[in-house]
Scaffold this motif. Structure first.
Motif, PDB file in Angstrom:
ATOM      1  N   PRO A   1      -4.641   3.119  -1.345  1.00  8.10           N
ATOM      2  CA  PRO A   1      -4.329   2.603  -2.682  1.00  8.10           C
ATOM      3  C   PRO A   1      -3.148   1.648  -2.623  1.00  8.10           C
ATOM      4  CG  PRO A   1      -4.693   4.972  -2.744  1.00  8.10           C
ATOM      5  CD  PRO A   1      -4.639   4.586  -1.293  1.00  8.10           C
ATOM      6  N   GLN A   2      -3.178   0.634  -3.463  1.00  6.02           N
ATOM      7  CA  GLN A   2      -2.158  -0.400  -3.399  1.00  6.02           C
ATOM      8  C   GLN A   2      -1.864  -0.967  -4.769  1.00  6.02           C
ATOM      9  OE1 GLN A   2      -3.768  -4.203  -1.762  1.00  6.02           O
ATOM     10  NE2 GLN A   2      -5.610  -2.988  -1.430  1.00  6.02           N
TER      11      GLN A   2
ATOM     12  N   HIS B   1       0.833  -1.196   0.000  1.00 13.47           N
ATOM     13  CA  HIS B   1       0.000   0.000   0.000  1.00 13.47           C
ATOM     14  C   HIS B   1       0.873   1.254   0.000  1.00 13.47           C
ATOM     15  CE1 HIS B   1       0.880   0.168   4.342  1.00 13.47           C
ATOM     16  NE2 HIS B   1       0.519   1.424   4.268  1.00 13.47           N
TER      17      HIS B   1
ATOM     18  N   ARG C   1      -2.050   2.024  -8.999  1.00 10.76           N
ATOM     19  CA  ARG C   1      -2.444   2.058  -7.585  1.00 10.76           C
ATOM     20  C   ARG C   1      -3.964   2.179  -7.448  1.00 10.76           C
ATOM     21  NH1 ARG C   1       1.827   6.573  -5.602  1.00 10.76           N
ATOM     22  NH2 ARG C   1       0.792   7.643  -7.312  1.00 10.76           N
ATOM     23  N   LYS C   2      -4.581   1.090  -6.993  1.00  9.64           N
ATOM     24  CA  LYS C   2      -6.023   1.023  -6.830  1.00  9.64           C
ATOM     25  C   LYS C   2      -6.359   0.503  -5.433  1.00  9.64           C
ATOM     26  CE  LYS C   2      -6.817   2.128 -11.165  1.00  9.64           C
ATOM     27  NZ  LYS C   2      -7.468   3.401 -11.551  1.00  9.64           N
ATOM     28  N   ARG C   3      -7.564   0.829  -4.971  1.00  6.64           N
ATOM     29  CA  ARG C   3      -8.018   0.286  -3.694  1.00  6.64           C
ATOM     30  C   ARG C   3      -8.536  -1.129  -3.891  1.00  6.64           C
ATOM     31  NH1 ARG C   3      -9.302   5.724  -2.703  1.00  6.64           N
ATOM     32  NH2 ARG C   3      -8.381   6.466  -0.743  1.00  6.64           N
TER      33      ARG C   3
ATOM     34  N   ASP D   1      -5.590   9.310  -2.564  1.00  4.54           N
ATOM     35  CA  ASP D   1      -6.348   8.968  -3.769  1.00  4.54           C
ATOM     36  C   ASP D   1      -5.640   7.897  -4.580  1.00  4.54           C
ATOM     37  OD1 ASP D   1      -8.254  10.944  -3.161  1.00  4.54           O
ATOM     38  OD2 ASP D   1      -6.979  12.489  -4.079  1.00  4.54           O
ATOM     39  N   GLU D   2      -6.425   7.058  -5.228  1.00  3.55           N
ATOM     40  CA  GLU D   2      -5.870   6.066  -6.132  1.00  3.55           C
ATOM     41  C   GLU D   2      -5.563   6.720  -7.467  1.00  3.55           C
ATOM     42  OE1 GLU D   2     -10.089   4.255  -7.823  1.00  3.55           O
ATOM     43  OE2 GLU D   2      -8.889   3.071  -6.432  1.00  3.55           O
ATOM     44  N   ASP D   3      -4.784   6.017  -8.309  1.00  3.46           N
ATOM     45  CA  ASP D   3      -4.428   6.547  -9.629  1.00  3.46           C
ATOM     46  C   ASP D   3      -5.653   6.494 -10.545  1.00  3.46           C
ATOM     47  OD1 ASP D   3      -1.828   6.925  -8.813  1.00  3.46           O
ATOM     48  OD2 ASP D   3      -1.179   4.953  -9.478  1.00  3.46           O
TER      49      ASP D   3
END
Length: 203
Positions: free
Chosen positions: A157-158, A114, A144-146, A119-121
């Protein structure tokens, strides 16, 4: 398909072809090869290889390759570049060549990492982002998304990281981390991967 070789009294070596399958033997705790059909001698003029693609290890690799979306990712990364050949196919066949290596076991594992950001990309309409000028300002899929985090940080985000190992690689957890162990591993000349827990400063 496997080969069985026999040496004759005159010194000639005869190769026979056999169709075999691996069956798990619960009493021995390992798989056992069983001969399904004896095909005869390999030098029989009646034998002719027509196509091995649908029945070989490459077929399994192709399925995993597509299931992990590696083909789509490679095509997205190569979009706009002129290589003179299909980059995704070239990479797929090079990875497939790894299957011919003489290895007893291949380790593959994934984990999630993570990022301490809010915020995610997002990316553009196609879900792509442009990298920094230092990295060549190339387009890549926003990574990078949740999602479900193995470390319990599903709120951040990870990315998912995959590791495939076909040669000797020492993998140790945080309990193996010490200066003496690092020096011993470096002195051995081998490759190693160590998990280290570290604190993150917060405001």
């Amino acid at each position: 398909m496997r080969q069985s070789k026999q040496k004759r009294a005159d010194g000639r070596e005869i190769t026979y072809l056999q169709l075999a399958e691996n069956v798990w033997d619960a009493t021995k705790g390992r798989s056992q090869a069983q001969i399904v059909f004896n095909c005869g001698r390999a030098d029989d003029p009646g034998w002719r290889l027509v196509c091995a693609w649908p029945y070989d290890d490459v077929h399994a690799l192709q399925a995993v390759w597509q299931q992990l979306w590696i083909d789509a990712i490679v095509r997205a990364q190569a979009h706009g570049w002129r290589f003179g050949f299909e980059m995704e196919r070239a990479l797929c066949f090079q990875v497939a060549d790894l299957l011919s290596l003489d290895v007893e076991i291949v380790f593959y594992d994934t984990t999630s990492l993570h990022f301490e950001i809010d915020d995610e990309d997002k990316g553009d309409e196609a879900g792509q982002m442009r990298g920094s000028d230092t990295a060549g300002a190339k387009l890549y899929v926003a990574p990078r998304k949740r999602g479900y985090g193995k470390n319990g940080r599903g709120d951040a985000p990870q990315i998912v990281v995959g590791l495939a190992v076909t040669r000797c690689l020492f993998v140790g957890d945080a309990g193996m981390v010490s200066q003496a162990n690092f020096q011993a591993l470096a002195k051995g000349g081998g490759k190693y991967l160590m998990a280290i827990r570290f604190a993150v400063a917060t405001r």
